[in-house]
Design an enzyme around this catalytic site. Structure first.
Site, PDB file in Angstrom:
ATOM      1  N   LYS A   1      17.287 -25.819 -13.416  1.00  0.00           N
ATOM      2  CA  LYS A   1      16.173 -25.018 -13.932  1.00  0.00           C
ATOM      3  C   LYS A   1      15.565 -24.206 -12.787  1.00  0.00           C
ATOM      4  O   LYS A   1      16.298 -23.536 -12.086  1.00  0.00           O
ATOM      5  CB  LYS A   1      15.154 -25.914 -14.640  1.00  0.00           C
ATOM      6  CG  LYS A   1      15.844 -26.710 -15.767  1.00  0.00           C
ATOM      7  CD  LYS A   1      14.975 -27.741 -16.416  1.00  0.00           C
ATOM      8  CE  LYS A   1      15.712 -29.049 -16.494  1.00  0.00           C
ATOM      9  NZ  LYS A   1      15.126 -30.043 -17.360  1.00  0.00           N
TER      10      LYS A   1
ATOM     11  N   ASP B   1      14.049 -36.655 -20.350  1.00  0.00           N
ATOM     12  CA  ASP B   1      13.433 -36.341 -21.641  1.00  0.00           C
ATOM     13  C   ASP B   1      14.300 -36.789 -22.825  1.00  0.00           C
ATOM     14  O   ASP B   1      13.785 -37.179 -23.880  1.00  0.00           O
ATOM     15  CB  ASP B   1      13.112 -34.835 -21.747  1.00  0.00           C
ATOM     16  CG  ASP B   1      14.282 -33.939 -21.383  1.00  0.00           C
ATOM     17  OD1 ASP B   1      15.361 -34.462 -20.994  1.00  0.00           O
ATOM     18  OD2 ASP B   1      14.144 -32.715 -21.488  1.00  0.00           O
TER      19      ASP B   1
HETATM   20 MG    MG Z   1      10.952 -30.696 -22.982  1.00  0.00          MG
END
Ligand code: MG
Ligand code: ADP
Length: 440
Positions: A140, A176
């Site tokens: 990211k 996550d």
């Molecule tokens: Mg998320």
């Protein structure tokens, strides 16, 4: 971009073989990482917990109160992580994380309470245990020095100790996807798969413990364990090259990490808009769209975001064209009826391929885990907001895994609530071991 039945089956069999290779520690583009989470919430989780969420759009610190497995109170604070910190020195990043934890905990007046913390660190990790996560690579927008190959938990603990102004205890690290499965399981006991369809994409599932070879801690008779597939990288070894189109090649070339995260580039929110833009630009160049004149804005990588694709897909669902005109107007295009139909068609093709690819892999997992009923817990804005994704997934998974009962369930905030539940499970496992030690 449209798969034949034969191609669909080939993807299914390639995915299965990568899954099996990964779990046996043979070369594979799938990491199939052991999360060391061997059980789901059982409805006894109670108390105050902290969750840290790093790796999504926002960095969040969350205080959660659980009562019998249910979140009864939640306080959240979002903190901005500037670009200088995201690509700077690793120690400075973790010092900042610890500073935010202190700020929040003191603000809540709970600095004198022992708080177990679940650390959602949504980057590829190698886990040595539930509380050791070695960063494999930043992804990211992060690229800090001196963190790759180091334990994110240790770095956080050291930073918290340097401050010494709270009683926070990091008990678990997760991503996550795992948090989403756990959060889903607290709502539906049949949850066996966790899925993220947001900026990125990943999935995890409950595997039989005896099949998992990478297991560094002592075993304690675990029956199952959550395996983090890390499927964003599916195909990085070339096994998916047979579906790659010229549009995918250009999408890859325009991306931050070229030649990696192959699968993610076909399916996730970060890329569907860009794939659409590339396709529209090509059609324009060939004189098939906008009378051959594309405005500069449409020729610039990154300019068409996936929420706009959703907006246009809503028109297709409604049989309208207002949203499509609205999007094209933002790009300074005056479109003919035919242009509008073509743009809608391109958005459909690219969205549909993504939904089919995700469904192929989920159907493969359902067949592999072979339960009577499985719930797939899903989170992420692409799933939540794309008007056609969920419908397609239901349809395709039924077709591809006939006879396997399943349910797609939206599980909100796995990286917050899920992390608190994982922290509670970690404490329960620890206590059980202590009791066993006393029993011995
Ligand atoms: Mg998320
Ligand atoms: P994250 O993955 O960063 O934790 P989200 O799950 O909210 O956060 O995903 C954000 C991503 O979802 C955005 O980067 C964008 O690509 C995509 N997205 C946002 N809104 C929409 C939408 N309306 N339709 C489809 N995709 C969207």
């Amino acid at each position: 971009m449209r798969f034949s039945a034969a191609t669909t089956r080939k993807i299914q069999s390639v995915f299965l073989s990568e899954v099996e290779n990964g779990i046996r520690q043979r070369p594979s583009s799938l990491q199939m990482e052991n999360t060391y989470i061997p059980e789901l919430p059982d409805g006894t989780e109670s108390g105050l917990f902290l969750a840290l969420d790093l790796g999504g759009t926002n960095f969040r610190v969350i205080l959660l109160e659980l009562e019998n497995g249910v979140v009864v109170k939640e306080d959240v604070k979002r903190y901005h992580i500037g670009a200088d910190l995201r690509v700077g020195c690793g120690i400075a990043l973790f010092d900042y994380l610890a500073e935010c934890v202190s700020d929040f905990v003191i603000g809540q007046g709970v600095q004198d309470i022992e708080l177990p913390l679940g650390f959602t660190f949504s980057f590829p990790m190698i886990q040595h245990s539930l509380e050791v996560g070695i960063l494999v690579t930043w992804t990211k927008t992060f690229n800090c020095q001196n963190v790759v190959n180091k334990d994110a938990v240790l770095l956080l603990r050291e930073a918290l100790e340097r401050r010494g102004d709270t009683k926070v205890n990091v008990v678990a690290v997760l991503n996550d996807t795992t948090g989403t499965l756990i959060q889903g399981a607290s709502q539906d006991r049949n949850t066996a798969i966790g899925l993220i369809l947001g900026t990125g994409s990943n999935a995890c599932y409950l595997e039989r413990a005896d099949k998992v070879q990478h297991w560094e801690t002592e075993r304690h008779g675990e029956k199952e364990v959550i395996i983090d597939i890390e499927w964003g990288a599916f195909g990085d070894n070339g096994v998916l090259d047979f579906i790659k189109t010229e549009f995918d090649r250009e999408n890859d070339a325009n991306s931050l990490l070229v030649s990696s995260f192959t699968f993610e580039k076909y399916i996730s929110g970060k890329y569907l808009g860009e794939l659409t833009r590339i396709t529209l630009a090509k059609l324009t160049k060939e004189g098939l769209l906008f009378e051959g004149h594309a405005p500069g804005a449409l020729l610039t990588p990154g300019n068409l975001t996936t929420d706009l694709v959703s907006h246009i897909e809503q028109d297709t669902l409604d049989g309208g064209s207002n949203n499509t005109r609205d999007v094209l107007a933002r790009f300074g295009v005056t479109a003919t009826e035919e242009d509008i139909a073509i743009v809608q068609y391109v958005c459909e093709i690219i969205s549909n391929r993504a939904a089919l690819l995700v469904s192929i892999c989920l159907a493969t997992l359902l067949e592999k885990i072979d339960r009577e009923e499985s719930t797939i817990a899903v989170d992420g804005s692409l799933y939540k907001h794309h008007p056609r994704f969920e419908g397609w997934m239901n349809q395709y998974i039924h077709l591809l895994a006939p006879g396997h009962k399943f349910k797609l369930m939206h599980a909100e905030d796995g990286s917050g609530k899920g992390a608190a539940l994982v922290a509670a499970i970690a404490l329960r496992l620890k206590k059980r071991l202590e009791w066993e030690a006393i029993g011995d």
